[in-house]
Write an enzyme that holds these catalytic residues in place. Structure first.
Site, short mmCIF file in Angstrom:
data_model
loop_
_atom_site.label_atom_id
_atom_site.label_comp_id
_atom_site.label_asym_id
_atom_site.label_seq_id
_atom_site.Cartn_x
_atom_site.Cartn_y
_atom_site.Cartn_z
CG LEU A 1 9.15 -17.16 -2.57
CD1 LEU A 1 8.90 -17.12 -1.06
CD2 LEU A 1 9.73 -15.82 -3.01
CG HIS B 1 -0.46 1.76 -9.22
ND1 HIS B 1 -0.68 1.53 -7.89
CD2 HIS B 1 -1.55 2.45 -9.66
CE1 HIS B 1 -1.85 2.04 -7.52
NE2 HIS B 1 -2.40 2.62 -8.59
CG ASP C 1 -2.05 0.97 1.14
OD1 ASP C 1 -2.36 1.43 0.02
OD2 ASP C 1 -2.64 1.29 2.19
C1 IPE Z 1 -5.47 -2.64 -0.04
O1 IPE Z 1 -5.14 -1.31 -0.18
C2 IPE Z 1 -5.46 -3.33 -1.37
C3 IPE Z 1 -4.15 -3.46 -2.02
C4 IPE Z 1 -3.01 -3.05 -1.56
C5 IPE Z 1 -4.17 -4.14 -3.29
P1 IPE Z 1 -6.24 -0.17 -0.39
O2 IPE Z 1 -5.49 1.11 -0.51
O3 IPE Z 1 -7.16 -0.52 -1.48
O4 IPE Z 1 -7.05 -0.25 0.99
P2 IPE Z 1 -7.90 0.86 1.76
O5 IPE Z 1 -8.88 1.41 0.77
O6 IPE Z 1 -6.95 1.91 2.21
O7 IPE Z 1 -8.51 0.13 2.90
C1 IPE Z 2 -1.71 0.21 -3.28
O1 IPE Z 2 -1.44 1.57 -3.34
C2 IPE Z 2 -1.93 -0.39 -4.63
C3 IPE Z 2 -3.32 -0.78 -4.90
C4 IPE Z 2 -4.31 -0.69 -4.06
C5 IPE Z 2 -3.59 -1.31 -6.22
P1 IPE Z 2 -2.61 2.63 -3.36
O2 IPE Z 2 -2.99 2.90 -4.77
O3 IPE Z 2 -3.71 2.22 -2.47
O4 IPE Z 2 -1.89 3.91 -2.77
P2 IPE Z 2 -2.48 4.94 -1.71
O5 IPE Z 2 -2.95 4.14 -0.54
O6 IPE Z 2 -3.62 5.64 -2.39
O7 IPE Z 2 -1.35 5.83 -1.39
MG MG Z 3 -4.09 2.45 -0.50
#
Ligand code: IPE
Ligand code: IPE
Ligand code: MG
Length: 236
Positions: free
Chosen positions: A132, A37, A20
């Site tokens: 792994l 990403h 995240d």
């Molecule tokens: C969780 O992160 C999903 C992934 C990392 C793929 P999100 O950014 O979507 O989660 P919330 O919305 O903060 O809970």
């Molecule tokens: C996690 O990073 C990746 C996915 C959920 C696909 P985010 O896109 O949620 O990044 P933040 O949380 O908005 O910074």
């Molecule tokens: Mg996020």
């Protein structure tokens, strides 16, 4: 005598990671969220190397949740294409590292056929690898997984037991999670491996995913080794 029981110095067999913070990483740099990403790819590969170095045998990463469809269409579309191209770019390298690639999540109509093809090819290419198991959770939700498992249970008309449910999860061979990590300073589970992580040790780090490296993984493992896993029993 060393006060630390041996079992606590064990390397976690299964590490799960919520990757995240990509969007915030990019925003901090005046970049597009999608650049975050893209930058996460390097972090993933470094985490895989870290897991291999440490002797972790299962690494499960959250790449796209069942809730992520709520994001703007453009970002969703980017993530579909990005994950497809990542597999094309990295599968041979992962194969050479003796990494077995698997996927968990719903293969519903929203997931592009081309991506599903790449997933199947990557799994097939690496199925004999043993060092792994890298499981990519894609269109994954813990609740959806439980619903799917319970449906299978109904179809099979077998008694409801923990074992019967566990055998019907997306990957019945996946062991329980020992160490569960989330980057970016968020302290949420966000529907990730809710069954398998019932007794996992949770470690949260403020690092945004694109900055995550094997050293952070090693730090999380060291934190894990300082924990006392009691499983409802008494302290050692
Ligand atoms: C969780 O992160 C999903 C992934 C990392 C793929 P999100 O950014 O979507 O989660 P919330 O919305 O903060 O809970
Ligand atoms: C996690 O990073 C990746 C996915 C959920 C696909 P985010 O896109 O949620 O990044 P933040 O949380 O908005 O910074
Ligand atoms: Mg996020």
């Amino acid at each position: 005598m060393d006060p630390t029981p041996n079992h606590q110095l064990r390397v976690p067999a299964h590490v799960a990671c919520v990757m995240d913070g990509n969007g915030r990483w990019a925003e901090e740099r005046g970049l597009k969220r999608t650049d975050g990403h893209s930058a996460g790819e390097e972090a993933l590969l470094d985490a895989v190397h870290g897991a291999l170095d440490l002797g972790v045998s299962w690494l499960t990463v959250y790449a796209f949740s069942t809730e992520n469809w709520r994001r703007p269409t453009q970002e969703v579309r980017f993530l579909m294409g990005f994950n497809e191209s990542l597999l094309i770019r990295r599968r041979d390298e992962l194969n050479e590292l003796d990494v077995r690639i698997r996927f968990i999540g719903r293969r519903d109509w929203r997931v592009p056929k081309r991506l599903i093809r790449r997933m199947n090819e990557s799994t097939e290419l690496t199925k004999g690898n043993r060092k792994l198991t890298l499981t990519i959770a894609f269109n994954y939700g813990g609740r959806a997984e439980l619903v799917d498992a319970v449906k299978a249970l109904q179809e099979d008309a077998v008694p409801v037991t923990e074992k019967a449910i566990a055998e019907r999860l997306y990957d019945p061979e996946m062991p329980e999670v020992d160490l569960w990590i989330r980057t970016s300073g968020e302290h949420r589970i966000s529907n990730f491996l809710i069954w398998q992580a019932a007794y996992a040790e949770l470690v949260f780090t403020d690092v945004f995913w694109p900055d995550f490296r094997r050293t952070h993984l090693a730090e999380a493992v060291a934190e894990y080794q300082r924990r006392d896993r009691r499983f409802g029993g008494l302290a050692h």
